[in-house]
Design a protein around this motif. Sequence first.
Motif, short mmCIF file in Angstrom:
data_model
loop_
_atom_site.label_atom_id
_atom_site.label_comp_id
_atom_site.label_asym_id
_atom_site.label_seq_id
_atom_site.Cartn_x
_atom_site.Cartn_y
_atom_site.Cartn_z
N ALA A 1 28.48 45.59 81.41
CA ALA A 1 27.47 43.91 81.15
C ALA A 1 29.61 44.12 80.97
CB ALA A 1 26.59 44.08 79.64
N SER A 2 30.00 42.47 80.84
CA SER A 2 30.60 41.94 80.84
C SER A 2 30.05 40.23 80.40
CB SER A 2 32.00 41.96 81.41
OG SER A 2 31.62 41.58 83.09
N GLY A 3 31.20 39.43 79.74
CA GLY A 3 30.67 38.23 79.15
C GLY A 3 29.73 38.12 78.11
N PHE A 4 29.55 38.92 77.59
CA PHE A 4 28.14 39.08 76.65
C PHE A 4 28.01 40.39 75.96
CE2 PHE A 4 24.38 41.50 77.64
CZ PHE A 4 24.88 41.34 78.39
N ILE A 5 28.05 40.78 74.66
CA ILE A 5 27.52 41.48 73.76
C ILE A 5 26.49 42.62 73.91
CG2 ILE A 5 28.10 42.57 71.49
CD1 ILE A 5 31.06 40.85 72.84
N VAL A 6 26.28 43.55 74.32
CA VAL A 6 25.05 44.14 74.90
C VAL A 6 24.11 44.58 73.75
CG1 VAL A 6 24.42 46.45 75.38
CG2 VAL A 6 26.04 44.88 76.85
N ARG A 7 25.11 44.96 72.31
CA ARG A 7 24.28 45.21 71.28
C ARG A 7 23.41 43.74 70.41
NH1 ARG A 7 26.85 44.99 66.10
NH2 ARG A 7 29.57 44.00 66.48
N TRP A 8 24.32 42.80 71.55
CA TRP A 8 23.21 41.15 70.06
C TRP A 8 21.80 40.84 71.25
CZ3 TRP A 8 28.33 37.59 69.42
CH2 TRP A 8 29.06 38.29 68.97
N TYR A 9 21.76 41.52 72.27
CA TYR A 9 20.53 41.12 73.07
C TYR A 9 19.51 42.79 73.47
CZ TYR A 9 22.99 37.48 74.45
OH TYR A 9 23.98 35.70 74.51
N ALA A 10 18.53 42.17 73.32
CA ALA A 10 17.23 43.09 73.55
C ALA A 10 17.94 43.26 75.52
CB ALA A 10 15.90 42.74 73.70
N MET A 11 17.46 44.88 76.03
CA MET A 11 18.23 45.00 77.05
C MET A 11 16.83 45.91 77.72
SD MET A 11 21.12 43.55 77.38
CE MET A 11 21.63 44.05 79.02
N SER A 12 17.49 45.40 79.15
CA SER A 12 15.17 46.54 80.07
C SER A 12 16.81 46.88 80.63
CB SER A 12 14.88 45.62 80.48
OG SER A 12 14.10 44.57 78.93
N TRP A 13 15.62 48.25 81.64
CA TRP A 13 15.65 48.72 82.79
C TRP A 13 14.60 48.50 83.12
CZ3 TRP A 13 19.95 50.17 85.22
CH2 TRP A 13 21.10 50.95 84.53
#
Length: 120
Positions: free
Chosen positions: A24-36
Amino acid sequence: EVQLVESGGGMVQPGGSLRLSCLASGFIVRWYAMSWVRQVPGKGPEWVSSINPSDGSGGSTDYADSVKGRFAISRDNAKNTLYLQMNSLKPEDTALYYCARGPRFNYDFLGQGTQVTVSS
């Protein structure tokens, strides 16, 4: 600019394993819920797994029943990367796999996808 770049797909025999990565780029992954999410041609997208924002304990996870016990979602905060470890793969796991920013069914960005093919 938000970008999600998946990698790690390929062809594997039934019972095999693959690990998908999503840089990921342009944001901080750990601040967001993420999905597959995965999709087979001619069918709608299928949610696979999600991980909640990091709360110091790594973030809680959730899985579709079809992959529970076989897949594991994780996050490397230092690398700003999301992963999906896929074990005991089945032919029905064949799909284009997308990394998505957001919780289940509420994504605002998706990557371009990486193809996973499970076949003997």
